[in-house]
Write a protein that holds these residues in place. Structure first.
Motif, PDB file in Angstrom:
ATOM      1  N   PRO A   1       0.810  -1.214   0.000  1.00  9.10           N
ATOM      2  CA  PRO A   1       0.000   0.000   0.000  1.00  9.10           C
ATOM      3  C   PRO A   1       0.846   1.268   0.000  1.00  9.10           C
ATOM      4  CG  PRO A   1      -0.064  -1.044   2.155  1.00  9.10           C
ATOM      5  CD  PRO A   1       0.637  -1.985   1.224  1.00  9.10           C
ATOM      6  N   TYR A   2       2.047   1.206   0.533  1.00  6.20           N
ATOM      7  CA  TYR A   2       2.909   2.384   0.553  1.00  6.20           C
ATOM      8  C   TYR A   2       3.370   2.747  -0.849  1.00  6.20           C
ATOM      9  CZ  TYR A   2       2.695   1.228   5.443  1.00  6.20           C
ATOM     10  OH  TYR A   2       2.223   0.934   6.696  1.00  6.20           O
ATOM     11  N   LYS A   3       3.640   1.721  -1.662  1.00  7.65           N
ATOM     12  CA  LYS A   3       4.039   1.976  -3.049  1.00  7.65           C
ATOM     13  C   LYS A   3       2.854   2.550  -3.825  1.00  7.65           C
ATOM     14  CE  LYS A   3       6.076  -0.261  -7.084  1.00  7.65           C
ATOM     15  NZ  LYS A   3       6.584  -1.528  -7.639  1.00  7.65           N
ATOM     16  N   ALA A   4       1.653   2.018  -3.598  1.00  8.08           N
ATOM     17  CA  ALA A   4       0.462   2.542  -4.265  1.00  8.08           C
ATOM     18  C   ALA A   4       0.229   3.994  -3.851  1.00  8.08           C
ATOM     19  CB  ALA A   4      -0.755   1.688  -3.932  1.00  8.08           C
ATOM     20  N   ARG A   5       0.459   4.286  -2.587  1.00  6.79           N
ATOM     21  CA  ARG A   5       0.317   5.664  -2.094  1.00  6.79           C
ATOM     22  C   ARG A   5       1.331   6.582  -2.770  1.00  6.79           C
ATOM     23  NH1 ARG A   5      -0.099   5.181   4.172  1.00  6.79           N
ATOM     24  NH2 ARG A   5      -2.208   4.489   3.931  1.00  6.79           N
ATOM     25  N   ARG A   6       2.571   6.130  -2.775  1.00  7.04           N
ATOM     26  CA  ARG A   6       3.671   6.934  -3.307  1.00  7.04           C
ATOM     27  C   ARG A   6       3.550   7.141  -4.818  1.00  7.04           C
ATOM     28  NH1 ARG A   6       7.437   3.686  -1.762  1.00  7.04           N
ATOM     29  NH2 ARG A   6       7.761   2.680  -3.765  1.00  7.04           N
ATOM     30  N   GLU A   7       3.285   6.058  -5.572  1.00  2.00           N
ATOM     31  CA  GLU A   7       3.332   6.145  -7.028  1.00  2.00           C
ATOM     32  C   GLU A   7       1.994   6.505  -7.672  1.00  2.00           C
ATOM     33  OE1 GLU A   7       5.339   2.885  -8.865  1.00  2.00           O
ATOM     34  OE2 GLU A   7       6.994   2.961  -7.435  1.00  2.00           O
ATOM     35  N   LEU A   8       0.895   6.200  -7.006  1.00  2.00           N
ATOM     36  CA  LEU A   8      -0.421   6.429  -7.602  1.00  2.00           C
ATOM     37  C   LEU A   8      -1.253   7.470  -6.866  1.00  2.00           C
ATOM     38  CD1 LEU A   8      -1.356   2.690  -8.222  1.00  2.00           C
ATOM     39  CD2 LEU A   8      -0.361   4.302  -9.855  1.00  2.00           C
ATOM     40  N   GLY A   9      -0.769   7.902  -5.699  1.00  2.00           N
ATOM     41  CA  GLY A   9      -1.549   8.835  -4.909  1.00  2.00           C
ATOM     42  C   GLY A   9      -2.778   8.188  -4.278  1.00  2.00           C
ATOM     43  N   TRP A  10      -2.754   6.878  -4.158  1.00  3.53           N
ATOM     44  CA  TRP A  10      -3.889   6.123  -3.612  1.00  3.53           C
ATOM     45  C   TRP A  10      -3.962   6.289  -2.100  1.00  3.53           C
ATOM     46  CZ3 TRP A  10      -3.668   1.985  -0.149  1.00  3.53           C
ATOM     47  CH2 TRP A  10      -4.873   1.317   0.055  1.00  3.53           C
ATOM     48  N   GLU A  11      -5.154   6.420  -1.606  1.00  2.00           N
ATOM     49  CA  GLU A  11      -5.387   6.462  -0.166  1.00  2.00           C
ATOM     50  C   GLU A  11      -6.482   5.454   0.170  1.00  2.00           C
ATOM     51  OE1 GLU A  11      -3.930   8.166   2.327  1.00  2.00           O
ATOM     52  OE2 GLU A  11      -2.488   9.029   0.924  1.00  2.00           O
ATOM     53  N   PRO A  12      -6.302   4.657   1.211  1.00  3.68           N
ATOM     54  CA  PRO A  12      -7.341   3.688   1.571  1.00  3.68           C
ATOM     55  C   PRO A  12      -8.582   4.401   2.100  1.00  3.68           C
ATOM     56  CG  PRO A  12      -5.621   3.733   3.235  1.00  3.68           C
ATOM     57  CD  PRO A  12      -5.156   4.601   2.111  1.00  3.68           C
ATOM     58  N   LYS A  13      -9.752   3.849   1.793  1.00  5.17           N
ATOM     59  CA  LYS A  13     -11.012   4.403   2.289  1.00  5.17           C
ATOM     60  C   LYS A  13     -11.479   3.660   3.539  1.00  5.17           C
ATOM     61  CE  LYS A  13     -12.483   6.000  -2.211  1.00  5.17           C
ATOM     62  NZ  LYS A  13     -13.440   5.876  -3.299  1.00  5.17           N
ATOM     63  N   VAL A  14     -10.889   2.479   3.782  1.00  3.02           N
ATOM     64  CA  VAL A  14     -11.276   1.649   4.920  1.00  3.02           C
ATOM     65  C   VAL A  14     -10.008   1.296   5.694  1.00  3.02           C
ATOM     66  CG1 VAL A  14     -12.318  -0.550   5.591  1.00  3.02           C
ATOM     67  CG2 VAL A  14     -13.215   0.688   3.616  1.00  3.02           C
ATOM     68  N   LYS A  15     -10.063   1.448   7.002  1.00  2.00           N
ATOM     69  CA  LYS A  15      -8.924   1.053   7.835  1.00  2.00           C
ATOM     70  C   LYS A  15      -8.839  -0.468   7.885  1.00  2.00           C
ATOM     71  CE  LYS A  15      -9.078   5.133  10.702  1.00  2.00           C
ATOM     72  NZ  LYS A  15      -9.284   5.682  12.037  1.00  2.00           N
ATOM     73  N   PHE A  16      -7.626  -0.983   8.076  1.00  2.00           N
ATOM     74  CA  PHE A  16      -7.411  -2.424   8.059  1.00  2.00           C
ATOM     75  C   PHE A  16      -8.284  -3.152   9.076  1.00  2.00           C
ATOM     76  CE2 PHE A  16      -5.139  -6.307   9.316  1.00  2.00           C
ATOM     77  CZ  PHE A  16      -5.132  -6.949   8.094  1.00  2.00           C
ATOM     78  N   ALA A  17      -8.350  -2.641  10.300  1.00  2.00           N
ATOM     79  CA  ALA A  17      -9.155  -3.289  11.342  1.00  2.00           C
ATOM     80  C   ALA A  17     -10.633  -3.321  10.939  1.00  2.00           C
ATOM     81  CB  ALA A  17      -8.988  -2.565  12.670  1.00  2.00           C
ATOM     82  N   ASP A  18     -11.099  -2.262  10.285  1.00  2.00           N
ATOM     83  CA  ASP A  18     -12.491  -2.232   9.827  1.00  2.00           C
ATOM     84  C   ASP A  18     -12.718  -3.245   8.699  1.00  2.00           C
ATOM     85  OD1 ASP A  18     -13.041  -0.224  11.662  1.00  2.00           O
ATOM     86  OD2 ASP A  18     -12.691   1.386  10.201  1.00  2.00           O
ATOM     87  N   LEU A  19     -11.729  -3.401   7.823  1.00  2.00           N
ATOM     88  CA  LEU A  19     -11.821  -4.381   6.748  1.00  2.00           C
ATOM     89  C   LEU A  19     -11.922  -5.793   7.313  1.00  2.00           C
ATOM     90  CD1 LEU A  19     -11.693  -5.212   3.757  1.00  2.00           C
ATOM     91  CD2 LEU A  19      -9.194  -5.141   3.959  1.00  2.00           C
ATOM     92  N   VAL A  20     -11.090  -6.091   8.301  1.00  2.00           N
ATOM     93  CA  VAL A  20     -11.127  -7.407   8.949  1.00  2.00           C
ATOM     94  C   VAL A  20     -12.496  -7.640   9.577  1.00  2.00           C
ATOM     95  CG1 VAL A  20     -10.169  -8.824  10.808  1.00  2.00           C
ATOM     96  CG2 VAL A  20      -8.640  -7.536   9.299  1.00  2.00           C
ATOM     97  N   ALA A  21     -13.030  -6.629  10.247  1.00  2.00           N
ATOM     98  CA  ALA A  21     -14.347  -6.757  10.876  1.00  2.00           C
ATOM     99  C   ALA A  21     -15.430  -7.016   9.827  1.00  2.00           C
ATOM    100  CB  ALA A  21     -14.673  -5.495  11.676  1.00  2.00           C
ATOM    101  N   MET A  22     -15.361  -6.327   8.693  1.00  2.00           N
ATOM    102  CA  MET A  22     -16.345  -6.544   7.614  1.00  2.00           C
ATOM    103  C   MET A  22     -16.253  -7.971   7.076  1.00  2.00           C
ATOM    104  SD  MET A  22     -16.579  -2.972   5.456  1.00  2.00           S
ATOM    105  CE  MET A  22     -14.887  -2.942   4.939  1.00  2.00           C
ATOM    106  N   MET A  23     -15.034  -8.472   6.935  1.00  2.00           N
ATOM    107  CA  MET A  23     -14.845  -9.824   6.408  1.00  2.00           C
ATOM    108  C   MET A  23     -15.379 -10.862   7.390  1.00  2.00           C
ATOM    109  SD  MET A  23     -11.071  -9.240   4.750  1.00  2.00           S
ATOM    110  CE  MET A  23     -10.825 -10.894   4.180  1.00  2.00           C
ATOM    111  N   VAL A  24     -15.116 -10.674   8.675  1.00  2.00           N
ATOM    112  CA  VAL A  24     -15.618 -11.598   9.694  1.00  2.00           C
ATOM    113  C   VAL A  24     -17.142 -11.556   9.719  1.00  2.00           C
ATOM    114  CG1 VAL A  24     -15.739 -12.032  12.177  1.00  2.00           C
ATOM    115  CG2 VAL A  24     -13.528 -11.573  11.092  1.00  2.00           C
ATOM    116  N   ASP A  25     -17.717 -10.356   9.690  1.00  2.00           N
ATOM    117  CA  ASP A  25     -19.179 -10.221   9.676  1.00  2.00           C
ATOM    118  C   ASP A  25     -19.786 -10.940   8.473  1.00  2.00           C
ATOM    119  OD1 ASP A  25     -19.086  -8.743  12.000  1.00  2.00           O
ATOM    120  OD2 ASP A  25     -19.336  -6.799  10.990  1.00  2.00           O
ATOM    121  N   ALA A  26     -19.160 -10.801   7.308  1.00  2.00           N
ATOM    122  CA  ALA A  26     -19.662 -11.457   6.099  1.00  2.00           C
ATOM    123  C   ALA A  26     -19.595 -12.975   6.239  1.00  2.00           C
ATOM    124  CB  ALA A  26     -18.872 -10.993   4.881  1.00  2.00           C
TER     125      ALA A  26
END
Length: 77
Positions: free
Chosen positions: A44-69
């Motif tokens: 993700p750091y390379k994507a941030r650096r080279e593409l200007g990408w920023e995550p919309k979901v925090k990692f802990a929130d992503l894990v929680a969504m996956m567990v809920d699903a």
């Protein structure tokens, strides 16, 4: 550049039409896909650096969504 497409279902005259085209290869063998991979790696750091990408979901929130699903799927049976 060669373009490829996978058509998983065809009916009626469409099959005959495609079979007549010289650039079309028809195979009735289903391709094998595997959802199992040994490792999924991303930087993700390379994507941030080279593409200007920023995550919309925090990692802990992503894990929680996956567990809920997964729990919802298990509940449905």
């Amino acid at each position: 550049m060669t373009k490829k497409a996978l058509i998983t279902g065809i009916t009626g005259q469409d099959g005959s039409y495609l079979a007549e085209q010289s650039h079309v290869r028809i195979s009735f063998d289903m391709p094998e896909y595997s959802g199992d991979v040994d490792a999924l790696v991303g930087d993700p750091y390379k994507a941030r650096r080279e593409l200007g990408w920023e995550p919309k979901v925090k990692f802990a929130d992503l894990v929680a969504m996956m567990v809920d699903a997964d729990l919802e799927l298990a509940r449905r049976g």
